[in-house]
Design a protein around this motif. Structure first.
Motif, PDB file in Angstrom:
ATOM      1  N   GLU A  93     -13.396  -5.425  -5.125  1.00 45.83           N
ATOM      2  CA  GLU A  93     -12.603  -6.065  -4.070  1.00 45.83           C
ATOM      3  C   GLU A  93     -11.949  -5.054  -3.132  1.00 45.83           C
ATOM      4  OE1 GLU A  93      -8.928  -9.230  -3.715  1.00 45.83           O
ATOM      5  OE2 GLU A  93     -10.022  -9.131  -5.613  1.00 45.83           O
ATOM      6  N   ASN A  94     -11.497  -3.935  -3.680  1.00 48.91           N
ATOM      7  CA  ASN A  94     -10.865  -2.919  -2.830  1.00 48.91           C
ATOM      8  C   ASN A  94     -11.867  -2.294  -1.867  1.00 48.91           C
ATOM      9  OD1 ASN A  94      -8.278  -3.277  -3.857  1.00 48.91           O
ATOM     10  ND2 ASN A  94      -8.607  -1.806  -5.510  1.00 48.91           N
ATOM     11  N   LEU A  95     -13.096  -2.097  -2.326  1.00 51.10           N
ATOM     12  CA  LEU A  95     -14.130  -1.552  -1.448  1.00 51.10           C
ATOM     13  C   LEU A  95     -14.495  -2.580  -0.371  1.00 51.10           C
ATOM     14  CD1 LEU A  95     -15.935   0.810  -0.703  1.00 51.10           C
ATOM     15  CD2 LEU A  95     -17.568   0.051  -2.443  1.00 51.10           C
ATOM     16  N   GLN A  96     -14.541  -3.847  -0.746  1.00 51.84           N
ATOM     17  CA  GLN A  96     -14.787  -4.899   0.250  1.00 51.84           C
ATOM     18  C   GLN A  96     -13.689  -4.886   1.308  1.00 51.84           C
ATOM     19  OE1 GLN A  96     -15.186  -8.748  -1.614  1.00 51.84           O
ATOM     20  NE2 GLN A  96     -17.132  -8.239  -2.596  1.00 51.84           N
ATOM     21  N   LYS A  97     -12.442  -4.778   0.861  1.00 48.94           N
ATOM     22  CA  LYS A  97     -11.311  -4.760   1.808  1.00 48.94           C
ATOM     23  C   LYS A  97     -11.377  -3.527   2.703  1.00 48.94           C
ATOM     24  CE  LYS A  97      -8.100  -7.557  -0.905  1.00 48.94           C
ATOM     25  NZ  LYS A  97      -6.884  -7.545  -1.743  1.00 48.94           N
ATOM     26  N   HIS A  98     -11.832  -2.413   2.142  1.00 53.27           N
ATOM     27  CA  HIS A  98     -11.989  -1.198   2.957  1.00 53.27           C
ATOM     28  C   HIS A  98     -12.974  -1.469   4.095  1.00 53.27           C
ATOM     29  CE1 HIS A  98     -12.877   2.812   4.331  1.00 53.27           C
ATOM     30  NE2 HIS A  98     -14.132   2.700   3.919  1.00 53.27           N
ATOM     31  N   MET A  99     -14.086  -2.107   3.769  1.00 59.38           N
ATOM     32  CA  MET A  99     -15.097  -2.363   4.799  1.00 59.38           C
ATOM     33  C   MET A  99     -14.612  -3.390   5.819  1.00 59.38           C
ATOM     34  SD  MET A  99     -18.687  -1.707   2.905  1.00 59.38           S
ATOM     35  CE  MET A  99     -18.319  -2.408   1.331  1.00 59.38           C
ATOM     36  N   LEU A 100     -13.816  -4.348   5.380  1.00 58.70           N
ATOM     37  CA  LEU A 100     -13.227  -5.306   6.320  1.00 58.70           C
ATOM     38  C   LEU A 100     -12.216  -4.608   7.234  1.00 58.70           C
ATOM     39  CD1 LEU A 100     -12.735  -8.310   3.870  1.00 58.70           C
ATOM     40  CD2 LEU A 100     -14.372  -8.207   5.780  1.00 58.70           C
ATOM     41  N   SER A 101     -11.505  -3.624   6.681  1.00 57.22           N
ATOM     42  CA  SER A 101     -10.560  -2.838   7.487  1.00 57.22           C
ATOM     43  C   SER A 101     -11.290  -2.056   8.568  1.00 57.22           C
ATOM     44  CB  SER A 101      -9.786  -1.850   6.598  1.00 57.22           C
ATOM     45  OG  SER A 101      -9.004  -2.517   5.649  1.00 57.22           O
ATOM     46  N   VAL A 102     -12.373  -1.406   8.171  1.00 52.99           N
ATOM     47  CA  VAL A 102     -13.140  -0.617   9.139  1.00 52.99           C
ATOM     48  C   VAL A 102     -13.797  -1.549  10.159  1.00 52.99           C
ATOM     49  CG1 VAL A 102     -14.990   1.078   9.452  1.00 52.99           C
ATOM     50  CG2 VAL A 102     -13.467   1.260   7.468  1.00 52.99           C
ATOM     51  N   GLU A 103     -14.231  -2.718   9.703  1.00 60.00           N
ATOM     52  CA  GLU A 103     -14.824  -3.695  10.624  1.00 60.00           C
ATOM     53  C   GLU A 103     -13.849  -4.065  11.731  1.00 60.00           C
ATOM     54  OE1 GLU A 103     -16.808  -8.175  10.591  1.00 60.00           O
ATOM     55  OE2 GLU A 103     -15.238  -7.721   9.145  1.00 60.00           O
ATOM     56  N   VAL A 104     -12.619  -4.412  11.365  1.00 59.18           N
ATOM     57  CA  VAL A 104     -11.658  -4.853  12.383  1.00 59.18           C
ATOM     58  C   VAL A 104     -11.232  -3.688  13.280  1.00 59.18           C
ATOM     59  CG1 VAL A 104      -9.495  -4.640  11.034  1.00 59.18           C
ATOM     60  CG2 VAL A 104      -9.715  -6.407  12.812  1.00 59.18           C
ATOM     61  N   ALA A 105     -11.109  -2.493  12.719  1.00 54.78           N
ATOM     62  CA  ALA A 105     -10.767  -1.321  13.539  1.00 54.78           C
ATOM     63  C   ALA A 105     -11.877  -1.050  14.560  1.00 54.78           C
ATOM     64  CB  ALA A 105     -10.537  -0.098  12.648  1.00 54.78           C
ATOM     65  N   MET A 106     -13.117  -1.176  14.107  1.00 58.54           N
ATOM     66  CA  MET A 106     -14.257  -0.954  15.005  1.00 58.54           C
ATOM     67  C   MET A 106     -14.317  -2.033  16.097  1.00 58.54           C
ATOM     68  SD  MET A 106     -15.927   1.825  14.245  1.00 58.54           S
ATOM     69  CE  MET A 106     -17.621   1.609  14.829  1.00 58.54           C
TER      70      MET A 106
END
Length: 195
Positions: free
Chosen positions: A18-31
């Motif tokens: 779940e933490n890795l998923q959240k990391h990718m969602l974080s990078v998605e929104v930043a991008m």
């Protein structure tokens, strides 16, 4: 071109942490926010962020990481610009995939900083990103041992490669991540009202 939903399904089929998923969602929104700022394709940029580590849980060896993902994405007929940027964010691929374009530089800049911002938010009393100050993140960057997996030189280099001031970059990514604070589990813990 696959949709965001296709990309999300691909990511979650390979990433259970779940933490890795959240990391990718974080990078998605930043991008997505950076794409908007630069007048670029928001969906393409967001998808790049969402998928950048989709093979990491199963293939954490840096010699395989991103190479495996590139294969999956080519099979799925994803845009080659996404694949190039994902390959370029792994420093081991710099000889063949240098970060020469804005998309690759933005991905690299957003990747590590989201981890530092998340870690800083989680040690706040309310565990919230909302109202998080750049100075707090900068202070934690100087603390040895804090978020030890986040390489400080990568944070500095990422902003430099993107051509943005590090403080402005941190503030911008905090703003982006704050827009999905609930999804990231960073909206804070509400204290029960005492009567």
């Amino acid at each position: 071109m696959p949709t965001r939903n296709d990309a999300y399904t691909l990511m979650t089929s390979h990433v259970k942490n779940e933490n890795l998923q959240k990391h990718m969602l974080s990078v998605e929104v930043a991008m997505r926010f950076y794409a908007r700022k630069y007048g670029e394709d928001e969906e393409l940029w967001a998808m790049t962020g969402l998928l950048h580590d989709c093979d990491y849980e199963e293939y954490p060896d840096l010699n395989e990481h991103t190479q495996v993902a590139a294969g999956w994405l080519r099979e799925g007929v994803y845009d080659e610009r996404i694949i190039y940027a994902i390959l370029a964010h792994n420093d081991l691929n710099q000889a063949t995939h240098p970060r020469t374009d804005l998309l690759s530089r933005a991905l690299s800049a957003c990747d590590e900083i989201t981890g530092m911002i998340t870690a800083t938010a989680l040690v706040r009393p309310d565990k919230s990103i909302l109202g998080l100050q750049v100075s707090s993140v900068r202070k934690k960057m100087k603390t040895k041992g804090f978020a030890a997996g986040v390489h400080r030189e990568d944070l500095v280099r990422g902003a430099e490669e993107l051509g943005v001031d590090l403080n402005e970059h941190i503030a911008f990514v905090i703003e982006a991540m704050s827009s999905i604070a609930d999804t990231l589990g960073l909206a804070g813990v509400q204290e029960a009202a005492s009567h």
